[in-house]
Each structure stands twice: as C-alpha cells, then as structure tokens.
Write a protein that holds these residues in place. Structure first.
Motif, PDB file in Angstrom:
ATOM      1  N   ASP A  28       0.830  -1.213   0.000  1.00  0.00           N
ATOM      2  CA  ASP A  28       0.000   0.000   0.000  1.00  0.00           C
ATOM      3  C   ASP A  28       0.861   1.258   0.000  1.00  0.00           C
ATOM      4  O   ASP A  28       0.558   2.231  -0.702  1.00  0.00           O
ATOM      5  N   TRP A  29       1.945   1.262   0.769  1.00  0.00           N
ATOM      6  CA  TRP A  29       2.828   2.425   0.798  1.00  0.00           C
ATOM      7  C   TRP A  29       3.510   2.633  -0.554  1.00  0.00           C
ATOM      8  O   TRP A  29       3.693   3.767  -0.999  1.00  0.00           O
ATOM      9  N   ILE A  30       3.886   1.549  -1.217  1.00  0.00           N
ATOM     10  CA  ILE A  30       4.489   1.666  -2.551  1.00  0.00           C
ATOM     11  C   ILE A  30       3.490   2.281  -3.528  1.00  0.00           C
ATOM     12  O   ILE A  30       3.830   3.182  -4.306  1.00  0.00           O
ATOM     13  N   ALA A  31       2.239   1.816  -3.478  1.00  0.00           N
ATOM     14  CA  ALA A  31       1.201   2.368  -4.356  1.00  0.00           C
ATOM     15  C   ALA A  31       0.958   3.840  -4.039  1.00  0.00           C
ATOM     16  O   ALA A  31       0.795   4.666  -4.949  1.00  0.00           O
ATOM     17  N   PHE A  32       0.933   4.205  -2.756  1.00  0.00           N
ATOM     18  CA  PHE A  32       0.737   5.602  -2.365  1.00  0.00           C
ATOM     19  C   PHE A  32       1.881   6.468  -2.874  1.00  0.00           C
ATOM     20  O   PHE A  32       1.669   7.577  -3.373  1.00  0.00           O
ATOM     21  N   TYR A  33       3.117   5.968  -2.772  1.00  0.00           N
ATOM     22  CA  TYR A  33       4.281   6.722  -3.260  1.00  0.00           C
ATOM     23  C   TYR A  33       4.174   6.968  -4.768  1.00  0.00           C
ATOM     24  O   TYR A  33       4.556   8.024  -5.255  1.00  0.00           O
ATOM     25  N   ASP A  34       3.657   5.992  -5.504  1.00  0.00           N
ATOM     26  CA  ASP A  34       3.475   6.177  -6.945  1.00  0.00           C
ATOM     27  C   ASP A  34       2.497   7.307  -7.246  1.00  0.00           C
ATOM     28  O   ASP A  34       2.619   8.000  -8.254  1.00  0.00           O
ATOM     29  N   LEU A  35       1.501   7.493  -6.374  1.00  0.00           N
ATOM     30  CA  LEU A  35       0.507   8.569  -6.550  1.00  0.00           C
ATOM     31  C   LEU A  35       1.010   9.909  -6.014  1.00  0.00           C
ATOM     32  O   LEU A  35       0.780  10.949  -6.616  1.00  0.00           O
ATOM     33  N   GLU A  36       1.660   9.882  -4.869  1.00  0.00           N
ATOM     34  CA  GLU A  36       2.116  11.096  -4.177  1.00  0.00           C
ATOM     35  C   GLU A  36       3.561  10.917  -3.713  1.00  0.00           C
ATOM     36  O   GLU A  36       3.816  10.625  -2.541  1.00  0.00           O
ATOM     37  N   PRO A  37       4.525  11.089  -4.613  1.00  0.00           N
ATOM     38  CA  PRO A  37       5.920  10.865  -4.216  1.00  0.00           C
ATOM     39  C   PRO A  37       6.388  11.877  -3.164  1.00  0.00           C
ATOM     40  O   PRO A  37       5.882  12.987  -3.090  1.00  0.00           O
ATOM     41  N   TRP A  38       7.348  11.460  -2.355  1.00  0.00           N
ATOM     42  CA  TRP A  38       7.934  12.329  -1.355  1.00  0.00           C
ATOM     43  C   TRP A  38       9.426  12.113  -1.366  1.00  0.00           C
ATOM     44  O   TRP A  38       9.945  11.239  -2.041  1.00  0.00           O
ATOM     45  N   GLY A  39      10.138  12.952  -0.647  1.00  0.00           N
ATOM     46  CA  GLY A  39      11.584  12.816  -0.544  1.00  0.00           C
ATOM     47  C   GLY A  39      12.309  13.974  -1.198  1.00  0.00           C
ATOM     48  O   GLY A  39      11.704  14.907  -1.733  1.00  0.00           O
ATOM     49  N   SER A  40      13.635  13.922  -1.153  1.00  0.00           N
ATOM     50  CA  SER A  40      14.432  15.052  -1.627  1.00  0.00           C
ATOM     51  C   SER A  40      14.297  15.294  -3.128  1.00  0.00           C
ATOM     52  O   SER A  40      14.329  16.438  -3.568  1.00  0.00           O
ATOM     53  N   GLY A  41      14.131  14.255  -3.925  1.00  0.00           N
ATOM     54  CA  GLY A  41      13.993  14.447  -5.369  1.00  0.00           C
ATOM     55  C   GLY A  41      12.768  15.264  -5.728  1.00  0.00           C
ATOM     56  O   GLY A  41      12.836  16.209  -6.528  1.00  0.00           O
ATOM     57  N   ILE A  42      11.633  14.936  -5.127  1.00  0.00           N
ATOM     58  CA  ILE A  42      10.407  15.677  -5.424  1.00  0.00           C
ATOM     59  C   ILE A  42      10.481  17.080  -4.827  1.00  0.00           C
ATOM     60  O   ILE A  42       9.964  18.035  -5.406  1.00  0.00           O
ATOM     61  N   GLU A  43      11.152  17.231  -3.699  1.00  0.00           N
ATOM     62  CA  GLU A  43      11.308  18.561  -3.110  1.00  0.00           C
ATOM     63  C   GLU A  43      12.175  19.444  -4.014  1.00  0.00           C
ATOM     64  O   GLU A  43      11.889  20.629  -4.185  1.00  0.00           O
ATOM     65  N   ASP A  44      13.232  18.876  -4.591  1.00  0.00           N
ATOM     66  CA  ASP A  44      14.056  19.635  -5.537  1.00  0.00           C
ATOM     67  C   ASP A  44      13.234  20.047  -6.750  1.00  0.00           C
ATOM     68  O   ASP A  44      13.371  21.160  -7.255  1.00  0.00           O
ATOM     69  N   LEU A  45      12.389  19.157  -7.231  1.00  0.00           N
ATOM     70  CA  LEU A  45      11.539  19.478  -8.379  1.00  0.00           C
ATOM     71  C   LEU A  45      10.576  20.613  -8.039  1.00  0.00           C
ATOM     72  O   LEU A  45      10.355  21.523  -8.829  1.00  0.00           O
ATOM     73  N   ARG A  46      10.005  20.574  -6.837  1.00  0.00           N
ATOM     74  CA  ARG A  46       9.117  21.659  -6.405  1.00  0.00           C
ATOM     75  C   ARG A  46       9.879  22.978  -6.326  1.00  0.00           C
ATOM     76  O   ARG A  46       9.382  24.021  -6.752  1.00  0.00           O
ATOM     77  N   ALA A  47      11.064  22.961  -5.762  1.00  0.00           N
ATOM     78  CA  ALA A  47      11.868  24.185  -5.690  1.00  0.00           C
ATOM     79  C   ALA A  47      12.234  24.658  -7.087  1.00  0.00           C
ATOM     80  O   ALA A  47      12.178  25.859  -7.385  1.00  0.00           O
TER      81      ALA A  47
END
Length: 98
Positions: free
Chosen positions: A17-36
C-alpha cells in the motif's frame, strides 16, 4: 522508523500500500528539488529575455544532478593544465560568476 522496526511492524500488504501511495504522491528530496525548481523556473521565466533565451526554462534546468539537467550534456570532466584556472572554473561552476 528504522528498517528493523518497519520489518517488525509492517506486513507485506501494508508495505505494498505504501508503494502504491508513493506512486501517486511521491515524497523525498527528489520531489522537493523538483518543487523548488518549479518556483525557480517561474521566476527565471518571468525575468527571461525571450530574444536571448527563446526556450523557456524548465525546473530541471537548475539542478546539475538531474538526468535532463545541465550536467547531462556531457559526462566528461573538464580538466585544465593550470591548477589556478581549474580552481576558478570550479568556483564559477558552483557559485556562479563570469
């Protein structure tokens, strides 16, 4: 939570379930860099001279580590014979400069 604790407390179904959730709503430094990078690209495009820079900036243009970022153009190191020039190149690359 440590890996050992997670293995003790989370079963396979919950982990899936956590893997599926991550596919929908990724988190972590990579996605934070993309947001910045999105905000930086917005600011750069607002101030961009479209005659000098006809192509709009993209979020990954501001991260050298990104697979499509500026460093992706060449994986070959730039090695200069003069140590002072090599240092100046590194400083200009990291901190900007002319």
């Amino acid at each position: 939570m440590s890996v050992r604790r997670a293995q003790a407390e989370i079963d396979s179904a919950e982990f899936t379930d956590w893997i599926a959730f991550y596919d929908l709503e990724p988190w972590g430094s990579g996605i934070e860099d993309l947001r910045a990078g999105t905000g930086i690209a917005l600011l750069a495009n607002i101030n961009r001279d479209s005659k000098k820079q006809p192509k709009p900036f993209a979020p990954l243009d501001f991260f050298g580590w990104a697979p499509d970022g500026p460093a992706a153009e060449s994986n070959e190191p730039i090695l200069l014979d003069d140590p002072a020039a090599q240092t100046a190149l590194l400083v200009a690359t990291i901190f900007g400069g002319k």
